[in-house]
Design an enzyme around this catalytic site. Structure first.
Site: not given
Length: 497
Positions: A175, A294
């Protein structure tokens, strides 16, 4: 409750793509109680001699996880992998900044590899692109995958692991588009760093597969420009591009929430188009696929600050029936998008935003456990392109949507088929006819159904089996057709041969 009718047309010659086994993966992060008091709990009477919880591992084996991502997550961007290897007495205690917790480092890379072997799943390791360097990334690949005879491989051997771990899948950071990330980078800077890291990593082991950080969700202000920029820079040295998404129902609008797969499919389609654009712009012969590494429902407990304690109780979400039905549809999306989506890791596998919760003396399976268990065990071979004729209902967010959300698989080698159907109507049962266009299977081998009348109902320690997937009477096949009754708010899985 009213009853409506629907038809699902099935043709085993009309396929989408091979279903990647890696779609049924999990995610382990050093956050809250996922590792400590979850996977690893030496003080529990239910742990083995290595401190691994046997009841947790049994449940994970039931779910047939195929790949497991580790060690993060936001944790990864401040993690020095050397803290978690070697004699446990020598490992440092650290302030862990991502979740404001104390990290004891009693569980690290080698313990994770042992855990993966114990549950028969492939490890997927991440390298730190926040505070970490491209050199440390290459060193970790050597430590894990190189034969003895050089410094980092010999260090692994000195830690008790002479044979290489053979880790195939590697995330190049986590991320990095997020300003919350330790060492956050803008897209161009990340793309350049990821390219150089992946080069070093693949020079250490050319057989590995690398995952580039994509957008953290489709609401990021930099989406999808981040994806395009990073892909154009690093394309030739990466094999997968990650997407992340956490579903929410803050509006308490069950009908719209259960139609969220419309957004999920749009997200995949947009990033898939970005992949095609980057490949065309680079005039490349190389392919990059999506890794949804995710995904989960996460909005009821967003606690993320551990107040500098060990294994704090963070984000221990309680999942209800509507959450489970969304999970089932999310997995349907995976099958329907299997041409571009090749890896997926649910976050996380125990305690933290997970459908497994532990106490020292026991384990609770939340209702979302069951759709994943059924689909991970039954969806094999190729995904089928179905024709669904379904009644529809109105939603505030998406307008008119189908009652039914459906996917199916066909394994030519064994001749087996599986069908997965969610009736997301809150009021209508649907009498559904399955129609095979071509050869029908000989028999229904198993039929499972999960349903309830209250979308907010959930399992608890006091009522652990309030909502489970139950075997129901197998319908018969007559003239290439099956008549199936689908209650409102239900998930049905059918195995055929």
């Amino acid at each position: 409750m009213s009853t409506l009718s629907a038809k699902i047309f099935i043709d085993t010659h009309r396929t989408i793509a091979d279903i990647s086994p890696l779609l049924f993966g999990g995610f382990v992060e050093h956050m809250g109680r996922c590792v400590y008091e979850g996977i690893y709990d030496p003080d529990s009477p239910l742990s083995d001699s290595n401190g691994l919880r046997t009841d947790v591992m049994d449940a994970l084996r039931e779910q047939s996880y195929t790949v497991m991502r580790y060690p993060g997550g936001n944790f990864l961007s401040g993690y020095n992998w050397l803290d978690g290897v070697g004699p446990k007495a020598d490992r440092p205690r650290r302030r862990e900044l991502a979740w404001q917790s104390i990290e004891t480092n009693q569980f690290g890379t080698n313990e994770f590899i042992d855990f993966c072997r114990a549950i028969n799943t492939a490890p997927m390791l991440g390298v730190n692109m926040g505070t970490g360097t491209i050199e440390s990334a290459g060193n970790l690949v050597e430590y894990c995958n190189a034969p003895t005879g050089t410094y980092w491989a010999d260090l692994r051997a000195s830690h008790g692991y002479r044979d290489p771990h053979g880790v195939e899948y590697w995330c190049v950071g986590n991320e990095m588009d997020g300003p919350w990330q330790i060492g956050h980078l803008e897209a161009e800077a990340y793309g350049l760093k990821a390219l150089e890291a992946a080069k070093m990593m693949k020079w250490q082991d050319p057989s590995i597969k690398t995952v580039l950080c994509g957008s953290s969700n489709d609401r990021m202000p930099t989406y999808p420009e981040w994806d395009r920029t990073a892909l154009e820079i690093a394309w030739e040295k990466v094999d997968y591009h990650s997407i992340h998404y956490y579903a929410q129902n803050h509006e308490n609008d069950t009908a719209s929430y259960l139609a969220l797969p419309i957004d999920l499919e749009n997200y995949v389609d947009t990033v898939a188009a970005t992949l095609r654009y980057a490949k065309a712009k680079r005039r490349s012969q190389h392919d990059v696929y999506l890794s949804w590494d995710e995904w989960q429902v996460w909005y009821k407990d967003r606690s993320g600050r551990g107040n500098w304690s060990e294994a704090p109780h963070l984000s221990e979400e309680i999942y209800n029936l509507e959450d489970a039905l969304l999970v089932a549809q999310w997995l349907n999306v995976f099958l329907r998008k299997s041409d571009v989506l090749k890896v997926a890791c649910v976050a996380q596998v125990v305690n933290i935003i997970s459908w497994l919760h532990t106490r020292k003396d026991g384990l609770l399976k939340q209702v979302s456990f069951y759709p994943f268990q059924l689909m991970s065990n039954l969806a094999k071979g190729k995904a089928l392109d179905l024709l669904v004729q379904s009644p529809r209902h109105e939603t505030a967010r998406y307008g008119d949507v189908h009652h039914l959300d459906v996917s199916a698989s066909y394994d030519e080698a064994s001749g087996s088929q599986a069908l997965f159907v969610v009736n997301r109507s809150q009021t209508d049962a649907v009498q559904t006819e399955l129609v095979w266009q071509g050869g029908a299977p000989a028999q229904v081998t198993e039929t499972w159904q999960l349903s309830g009348t209250d979308p907010k109902a959930a399992n608890s320690w006091e009522q652990p089996n309030l909502l489970t997937a139950k075997k129901v009477v197998n319908p018969s096949i007559q003239d290439g057709k099956i008549a199936l009754s689908l209650p409102p708010l239900s998930f049905t899985a059918i195995s055929l041969a």
